[in-house]
Write a protein that holds these residues in place. Structure first.
Motif, short mmCIF file in Angstrom:
data_model
loop_
_atom_site.label_atom_id
_atom_site.label_comp_id
_atom_site.label_asym_id
_atom_site.label_seq_id
_atom_site.Cartn_x
_atom_site.Cartn_y
_atom_site.Cartn_z
N THR A 77 7.59 -5.29 -3.30
CA THR A 77 7.50 -3.95 -3.87
C THR A 77 8.33 -2.95 -3.09
N MET A 78 8.69 -3.29 -1.84
CA MET A 78 9.42 -2.35 -0.99
C MET A 78 10.66 -2.94 -0.33
N LEU A 79 10.76 -4.26 -0.24
CA LEU A 79 11.84 -4.88 0.53
C LEU A 79 12.70 -5.77 -0.35
N ARG A 134 5.23 -12.42 0.30
CA ARG A 134 6.44 -12.18 -0.51
C ARG A 134 6.13 -11.28 -1.71
N ALA A 135 5.02 -11.57 -2.38
CA ALA A 135 4.66 -10.77 -3.56
C ALA A 135 4.40 -9.32 -3.16
N ASN A 136 3.69 -9.11 -2.06
CA ASN A 136 3.38 -7.74 -1.63
C ASN A 136 4.60 -7.01 -1.10
N GLY A 160 0.78 -1.22 0.00
CA GLY A 160 0.00 0.00 0.00
C GLY A 160 0.82 1.28 0.00
N THR A 161 2.10 1.18 0.32
CA THR A 161 2.93 2.39 0.29
C THR A 161 3.22 2.86 -1.13
N ASN A 162 2.78 2.09 -2.11
CA ASN A 162 2.95 2.50 -3.51
C ASN A 162 1.73 3.24 -4.05
N THR A 163 0.70 3.44 -3.23
CA THR A 163 -0.56 3.99 -3.73
C THR A 163 -0.61 5.51 -3.59
N VAL A 211 7.85 4.45 9.41
CA VAL A 211 6.88 4.27 8.34
C VAL A 211 7.37 3.08 7.53
N TRP A 212 6.55 2.04 7.44
CA TRP A 212 6.99 0.76 6.90
C TRP A 212 7.56 0.92 5.49
N GLY A 213 8.73 0.35 5.31
CA GLY A 213 9.36 0.36 4.00
C GLY A 213 10.04 1.67 3.64
N ARG A 214 10.07 2.64 4.56
CA ARG A 214 10.66 3.95 4.28
C ARG A 214 11.74 4.25 5.33
#
Length: 479
Positions: free
Chosen positions: A428-430, A423-425, A44-47, A68-71
Motif C-alpha cells: 500500500t506504500m512501497l 508484502r500485502a500490507n 496503517g498510514t492509510n487510515t 515517518v514510515w512510507g512518507r
C-alpha cells in the motif's frame, strides 16, 4: 552481586544485557515480529486516525531527523516519529499480541528505528544493536505482566500497552542511550507517571493513540532521566508504584544475568491474519469450520434459512458488540466477525469497511446471534476456546470449534505466510523492490553493519544495497 530491589534488578538487566545474551530463537522470533510490525505500520498510514495524528504532529516537524514510515518527505523529531508510527501500527488492531495480554512490538519498534536515525552514533548503530534494544523493550513488558494474576486475563480496566509499553519504550531508549544503571531506574520511574489508558476507549479512534503515546512517552522518560530528573528508585517494588495498576501485584527480583532466560525464548507471540481483536480470531476459525455445512451446490445457504447462531466464548465485555456501527467497533465484535466469516468465507482488511458492515445480510444475521459463556472458558489468550453453533430452520445444528487458531503462538504463521502478509500490507506504500529489500534486510538484521540501510528503506525510497558482515558476537537465526 545480590540485588534486593526489583527496580534495581530491572535496571541491571537493561544496562548489562549484551548482544551475546541473545539466543538463536530470540533473534528469529523478534525478526518476525519486526517484519510483521513494519507491514502493519505501512498499512496503517492509510487510515483516518493516522492522518489525524500526523496532521497534529506536523507542528513539531521543524528540524525533524526521524522517518515517518512510507512518507519520504515527512520527518519528525524522534519522539513524534515514534508517536505517529506507533499510531499507524495499532490503527487497525493488526499488530502482534502476547500473553499475558499486550501488544509488545508497537511501543518499541518505532522507538528503536526513530532513535537509530536521531542519535549520533560512533560507531554506527548496527542491526544487532537494534535487535538488543528491541528485545530489552519486549522483555521488560513481559516480565512486568507476569507479576500479576490479573494480567493473565484479557483486561477490563486499562489497556496494557499504555502501561507496560511505556516502560518497554523507556527501557529500549535507555539501552540505546547507554544510560547508567541508576538512570535506567529513573527512566522506569518517570515512565510509570506517563502510563495508563482506560479500556473505555477501546473500539474507538483513540485506542491507537495508546501505542503511539507509549512509544513517545517512553522516549521522553529516558531523555529526562539522562538529563537528571529523578523519580522513586523503588517504583517497581511498591503497591503505590507499578502496583497501582494491579490489585494483586507481586513483583520478584529478576534472575541473575549469568542464568538469564528471555521470555521470548519460552513463548512466541501471536501474529494476526486479519485486523481485529485477537479473541475474534478463535471465532473466525470456528465459524469457518461451520460454514462448509452451509454451502450447497447452489452456493451459500440463504440467510433466512439460518434460525440461530450461538457463540460459546469467554466473557469479554468490550468485544461483545451486537450491532457495531464503525470499523473500530466491528474489529472489537465477536458477533460481527462470526457473521462476516459465515457470509464470506474469509475475514480480510476490506471486511471492516463501512459498506461491508452495513450490508443487509450482515444486519439480519447479527440479530440471530446469541452469546454463551461456559464456566470453563476463561478470558485468557492462552486458554480460551470458541464454539460456533448454527441452527437452521429445519432444526439441524452444525457446530465448529477452535482451540488454537492459526497465527497463535502455539500455531505460528509459516515464514512464507508471514512474508505474504508483509508484502500485502507494505504494497500500500512501497514499491515491490523496496518491500523485497526490507524483507531481506530484516532477515539478515543481526549482520547489518549500519541501520541507516533499514531506515532508508522505511522512507519508501529506492532501496540501497545492504551491507552485511559477520560480527564476532552475532548469532545466526534459524532458517
Amino acid at each position: 552481586m545480590t540485588l534486593k530491589s526489583v527496580t534495581e534488578s530491572f535496571a541491571n538487566m537493561i544496562h548489562h544485557l549484551k548482544a551475546g545474551h541473545l539466543t538463536d530463537s530470540v533473534i528469529w522470533r523478534s525478526k518476525r515480529m519486526i517484519l510483521d510490525t513494519l507491514g502493519v505500520g505501512f498499512l496503517g498510514t492509510n487510515t483516518e486516525v493516522f492522518h489525524i495524528a500526523s496532521q497534529y504532529s506536523k507542528v513539531y516537524s521543524s528540524g525533524g531527523t526521524s522517518t515517518v514510515w512510507g512518507r519520504p518527505d515527512f520527518r519528525l523529531p524522534p519522539t513524534y516519529a515514534a508517536f505517529v508510527n506507533g499510531v499507524a501500527i495499532h490503527s487497525m488492531d493488526f499488530d502482534d499480541t502476547w500473553h499475558p495480554a499486550t501488544h509488545p512490538s508497537g511501543a518499541v519498534l518505532p522507538v528503536v528505528t526513530a532513535l537509530s536515525e536521531a542519535l549520533p552514533q560512533s560507531p554506527k548503530l548496527s542491526g544487532l544493536d537494534l535487535l538488543l534494544a528491541f528485545n530489552i523493550g519486549i522483555e521488560v513488558q513481559g516480565r512486568l505482566m507476569r507479576f500479576s494474576k490479573e494480567a493473565n486475563n484479557i483486561p477490563k480496566r486499562f489497556h496494557p500497552p499504555s502501561v507496560v509499553g511505556t516502560l518497554g519504550s523507556a527501557a529500549a531508549t535507555a539501552k540505546l542511550l547507554g544510560l547508567s544503571k541508576t538512570k535506567c531506574q529513573e527512566a522506569l520511574a518517570i515512565a510509570i507517571s506517563h502510563a495508563g489508558a482506560p479500556m473505555a476507549n477501546a473500539a474507538t479512534q483513540t485506542k491507537p493513540l495508546h501505542i503511539g503515546n507509549a512509544a513517545r512517552l517512553g522516549i521522553e522518560s529516558a531523555f529526562l532521566a539522562m538529563l537528571g530528573l529523578q523519580g522513586n528508585k523503588q517504583i517497581l517494588d511498591l503497591k503505590t508504584g507499578f502496583g497501582a495498576f494491579y490489585d494483586n501485584y507481586n513483583p520478584k527480583v529478576l534472575p541473575n544475568l549469568d542464568t538469564y532466560t528471555w521470555l521470548l525464548d519460552q513463548q512466541d507471540v501471536a501474529v494476526k491474519c486479519f485486523p481485529a481483536h485477537l479473541a475474534t480470531h478463535w471465532v473466525a476459525e470456528a465459524a469457518e469450520s461451520v460454514r462448509k455445512h452451509l454451502v450447497t451446490d447452489k452456493g451459500l445457504l440463504p440467510v433466512e434459512h439460518i434460525k440461530r447462531i450461538v457463540l460459546r466464548i469467554p466473557e469479554v465485555p468490550y468485544v461483545n458488540r451486537p450491532f457495531p456501527d464503525s470499523e473500530h467497533e466491528a474489529r472489537h465484535s465477536f458477533q460481527y466477525v462470526a457473521c462476516a466469516m459465515l457470509l464470506d468465507g474469509a475475514v480480510t482488511i476490506p471486511s471492516f469497511q463501512q459498506s461491508q458492515i452495513n450490508r443487509p445480510q450482515v444486519r439480519e444475521l447479527l440479530q440471530k446471534v446469541a452469546l454463551e459463556h461456559p464456566p470453563d472458558n476463561i478470558p485468557s489468550f492462552d486458554t480460551l476456546y470458541c464454539e460456533v453453533s448454527v441452527t437452521l430452520g429445519d432444526g439441524a445444528t452444525f457446530t465448529g470449534r477452535s482451540d488454537t487458531f492459526y497465527g497463535h503462538w502455539r500455531r505460528p504463521l509459516s515464514q512464507e505466510d508471514l512474508q505474504k502478509k508483509f508484502r500485502a500490507n507494505a504494497s500500500t506504500m512501497l514499491p515491490s523492490d523496496t518491500a523485497e529489500s526490507l524483507i531481506k534486510t530484516v532477515e539478515n538484521l543481526e549482520d547489518l553493519e549500519d541501520c541507516s540501510v533499514l531506515t532508508s528503506l522505511l522512507k519508501g525510497a529506492s532501496p540501497q544495497r545492504p551491507q552485511y558482515s559477520v560480527h564476532s558476537n552475532s548469532i545466526h537465526s534459524h532458517s
